[in-house]
Design a protein around this motif. Structure first.
Motif, mmCIF file in Angstrom:
data_model
loop_
_atom_site.group_PDB
_atom_site.id
_atom_site.type_symbol
_atom_site.label_atom_id
_atom_site.label_comp_id
_atom_site.label_asym_id
_atom_site.label_seq_id
_atom_site.Cartn_x
_atom_site.Cartn_y
_atom_site.Cartn_z
ATOM 1 N N CYS A 71 0.839 -1.186 0.000
ATOM 2 C CA CYS A 71 0.000 0.000 0.000
ATOM 3 C C CYS A 71 0.881 1.245 0.000
ATOM 4 O O CYS A 71 1.855 1.320 0.749
ATOM 5 C CB CYS A 71 -0.900 0.011 1.232
ATOM 6 N N ALA A 72 0.533 2.209 -0.824
ATOM 7 C CA ALA A 72 1.348 3.403 -0.966
ATOM 8 C C ALA A 72 1.431 4.211 0.312
ATOM 9 O O ALA A 72 2.349 4.999 0.499
ATOM 10 C CB ALA A 72 0.799 4.267 -2.106
ATOM 11 N N ASP A 73 0.453 4.060 1.209
ATOM 12 C CA ASP A 73 0.459 4.860 2.434
ATOM 13 C C ASP A 73 0.728 4.016 3.676
ATOM 14 O O ASP A 73 0.527 4.470 4.794
ATOM 15 C CB ASP A 73 -0.878 5.593 2.585
ATOM 16 N N GLU A 74 1.168 2.763 3.481
ATOM 17 C CA GLU A 74 1.384 1.884 4.622
ATOM 18 C C GLU A 74 2.571 0.971 4.356
ATOM 19 O O GLU A 74 2.432 -0.191 3.995
ATOM 20 C CB GLU A 74 0.128 1.052 4.897
ATOM 21 N N PHE A 75 3.777 1.512 4.504
ATOM 22 C CA PHE A 75 4.988 0.720 4.339
ATOM 23 C C PHE A 75 6.080 1.351 5.203
ATOM 24 O O PHE A 75 5.994 2.518 5.574
ATOM 25 C CB PHE A 75 5.409 0.659 2.864
ATOM 26 N N PRO A 76 7.122 0.596 5.549
ATOM 27 C CA PRO A 76 8.191 1.156 6.377
ATOM 28 C C PRO A 76 8.788 2.406 5.719
ATOM 29 O O PRO A 76 9.090 2.392 4.524
ATOM 30 C CB PRO A 76 9.220 0.021 6.433
ATOM 31 N N GLY A 77 8.926 3.478 6.477
ATOM 32 C CA GLY A 77 9.489 4.703 5.928
ATOM 33 C C GLY A 77 8.526 5.518 5.090
ATOM 34 O O GLY A 77 8.935 6.422 4.366
ATOM 35 N N SER A 78 7.228 5.219 5.175
ATOM 36 C CA SER A 78 6.253 5.914 4.333
ATOM 37 C C SER A 78 6.179 7.407 4.638
ATOM 38 O O SER A 78 5.798 8.204 3.773
ATOM 39 C CB SER A 78 4.869 5.281 4.490
ATOM 40 N N SER A 79 6.550 7.806 5.845
ATOM 41 C CA SER A 79 6.488 9.223 6.199
ATOM 42 C C SER A 79 7.763 9.973 5.828
ATOM 43 O O SER A 79 7.811 11.203 5.919
ATOM 44 C CB SER A 79 6.247 9.377 7.706
ATOM 45 N N ALA A 80 8.799 9.260 5.405
ATOM 46 C CA ALA A 80 10.060 9.905 5.026
ATOM 47 C C ALA A 80 9.911 10.625 3.695
ATOM 48 O O ALA A 80 9.082 10.254 2.857
ATOM 49 C CB ALA A 80 11.171 8.869 4.940
ATOM 50 N N THR A 81 10.716 11.639 3.502
ATOM 51 C CA THR A 81 10.707 12.372 2.235
ATOM 52 C C THR A 81 11.919 12.052 1.382
ATOM 53 O O THR A 81 11.999 12.469 0.231
ATOM 54 C CB THR A 81 10.670 13.885 2.489
ATOM 55 N N TYR A 82 12.883 11.338 1.943
ATOM 56 C CA TYR A 82 14.085 10.947 1.196
ATOM 57 C C TYR A 82 14.408 9.499 1.535
ATOM 58 O O TYR A 82 14.638 9.161 2.691
ATOM 59 C CB TYR A 82 15.265 11.842 1.568
ATOM 60 N N ARG A 83 14.387 8.633 0.509
ATOM 61 C CA ARG A 83 14.528 7.198 0.753
ATOM 62 C C ARG A 83 15.670 6.621 -0.078
ATOM 63 O O ARG A 83 15.757 6.850 -1.280
ATOM 64 C CB ARG A 83 13.221 6.475 0.422
ATOM 65 N N ILE A 84 16.511 5.864 0.600
ATOM 66 C CA ILE A 84 17.659 5.209 -0.025
ATOM 67 C C ILE A 84 17.524 3.703 0.166
ATOM 68 O O ILE A 84 17.191 3.235 1.246
ATOM 69 C CB ILE A 84 18.984 5.685 0.605
ATOM 70 N N LEU A 85 17.784 2.964 -0.882
ATOM 71 C CA LEU A 85 17.798 1.506 -0.791
ATOM 72 C C LEU A 85 19.182 1.003 -1.174
ATOM 73 O O LEU A 85 19.711 1.364 -2.234
ATOM 74 C CB LEU A 85 16.767 0.890 -1.730
ATOM 75 N N GLU A 86 19.766 0.173 -0.333
ATOM 76 C CA GLU A 86 20.993 -0.524 -0.718
ATOM 77 C C GLU A 86 20.666 -1.981 -0.956
ATOM 78 O O GLU A 86 20.110 -2.663 -0.092
ATOM 79 C CB GLU A 86 22.081 -0.432 0.344
ATOM 80 N N VAL A 87 21.049 -2.447 -2.129
ATOM 81 C CA VAL A 87 20.851 -3.835 -2.498
ATOM 82 C C VAL A 87 22.176 -4.568 -2.284
ATOM 83 O O VAL A 87 23.226 -4.105 -2.716
ATOM 84 C CB VAL A 87 20.411 -3.944 -3.958
ATOM 85 N N GLY A 88 22.121 -5.706 -1.601
ATOM 86 C CA GLY A 88 23.341 -6.430 -1.282
ATOM 87 C C GLY A 88 24.073 -5.750 -0.145
ATOM 88 O O GLY A 88 25.258 -5.446 -0.229
ATOM 89 N N CYS A 89 23.376 -5.529 0.944
ATOM 90 C CA CYS A 89 23.918 -4.712 2.044
ATOM 91 C C CYS A 89 24.977 -5.430 2.857
ATOM 92 O O CYS A 89 25.709 -4.781 3.613
ATOM 93 C CB CYS A 89 22.797 -4.261 2.966
ATOM 94 N N GLY A 90 25.076 -6.761 2.726
ATOM 95 C CA GLY A 90 26.040 -7.467 3.554
ATOM 96 C C GLY A 90 25.758 -7.209 5.026
ATOM 97 O O GLY A 90 24.619 -7.274 5.475
#
Length: 379
Positions: A172-191
């Protein structure tokens, strides 16, 4: 341990690391005066010798039965790696902020505002439901999980709810971790968090939220149980970027930055394009995908022996983990096919030096920045 794990970082100068490409070897007699030299030119003879070496170590391929095993049990091999090394193998990547200043939220947001002002006819659409969350590209991660995996505190209830929805490929667009943040970073393969934790420690912006995933549940557990892990600012989960049936904990068009550091090279080449395509959908218009990975004829590729080659420029290490060595054109094709625009695609040819043993090691890495285009209001 195979040298291909070595990421290599230039030593600090006056307490501050310089951006790659800033130290040049003009006098060969001074080669052992520093630990590393940038933008090292290869002679025709050296390039030809590297090509011959790769042809030689590629003549004998791993049998098909073993290749299937390395693919099916890839998570097992990475779990074994992290069970052995835990958080003591890789160093924290504090150089990230030199090479990728986009990771500073204020800089990125100012950059996006500039882009928007230059494209007055453009608009950034609202987040939509994720069409296929499976695109999180990582070298060692799998399905989204809000399980604490031994962490002292339980995740917030919203994360548990999200995990339940993810099992049915719903975000859901309004119900996910960090939904209230305005700047989101994803690291893939974080180790074990060598990128995530420097970002969280450097950026105290309350608007920032960082997601990180890995194919290895052992690695994710090490991240979640780290004293620096803060569930209010970070969400770590297990995910396989090659599994098209697995979703991500964010909707499409919701991420500002996706980081791929020595990750894409760990998956089978035939699955790279679909992985990048899925990741691209997660980026906001104007969002950036940042990559640093192994380049063709890197020292690690030349060191492989006969019988370790899986396919052209794709090898298996002694511990069962795999690695591919890219060209600039290959990476450009992957990103542009996914609809991204090139901002940077550079080869970092570096000469690393062991002054104690008087050894020279030629490393080749590729660093890329690709941006998702801003959508025109007329499109």
């Amino acid at each position: 341990m195979d040298g291909s794990y070595t990421e290599g970082v230039e030593t600090a100068v006056c307490g501050k690391r310089q951006q790659f490409g800033s130290r040049f070897l003009s006098d060969p007699a001074r080669v052992f005066h520093h630990n590393a030299w940038d933008s090292v030119e290869w002679s025709e003879e050296q390039a030809a010798a590297a090509e011959r070496k790769v042809q030689e170590n590629s003549t004998q391929r791993v049998c098909q039965e073993k290749q299937v095993d390395y693919e099916i049990n890839a998570n097992k091999y990475w779990n074994d790696f992290y069970k052995i090394h835990e958080n003591g193998f890789f160093k924290d990547r504090h150089w990230l902020f030199t090479e990728f200043p986009e990771l500073a939220p204020s800089q990125n947001q100012n950059h996006l505002k500039a882009l928007l002002s230059e494209n007055k006819g453009s608009e950034v659409p609202a987040c939509r439901s994720s069409e296929d969350g499976s695109g999180l590209i990582i070298e060692a991660q799998h399905s989204c999980s809000s399980v604490s995996l031994g962490r002292k505190t339980q995740p917030p209830p919203v994360e548990e709810n999200v995990t339940q929805k993810l099992r049915h490929l719903e975000v859901c667009a309004d119900e996910f971790p960090g939904s209230s943040a305005t700047y989101r970073i994803l690291e893939v393969g974080c180790g074990v968090g060598n990128t995530v934790f420097p970002i969280l420690q450097t950026n105290n912006d309350p608007r920032l939220f960082v997601y990180c995933c890995d194919f290895s549940s052992t690695a994710v557990e090490l991240v979640q149980t780290n004293s620096a892990y803060d569930p209010s600012r970070c969400f770590a989960f297990v995910h396989d970027l090659c599994d098209e049936d697995k979703s991500y904990p964010v909707p499409g068009d919701s991420l500002d930055v996706i980081i791929l550091i020595f990750v894409l090279s760990a998956i089978i080449p035939d699955k790279m394009q679909k992985a990048i395509n899925r990741l691209s959908r997660l980026l906001k218009p104007g969002g950036m995908m940042l990559l640093r990975d192994y380049g063709r004829y890197d020292m690690a590729q030349l060191r492989f022996k006969k019988g370790q080659c899986l396919s052209e420029n794709f090898y298996v290490r002694g511990d069962g983990t795999r690695v591919y060595f890219f060209t600039q054109d290959e990476l450009d094709a992957l990103f542009t096919t996914a609809g991204l625009e090139k901002v940077q695609n550079l080869v970092d040819r570096r000469l690393q030096v062991n002054r104690g043993k008087q050894l020279t090691m030629y490393r080749v890495w590729i660093q890329c920045k690709y941006r998702k285009p801003l959508l025109s209001s007329t499109s």
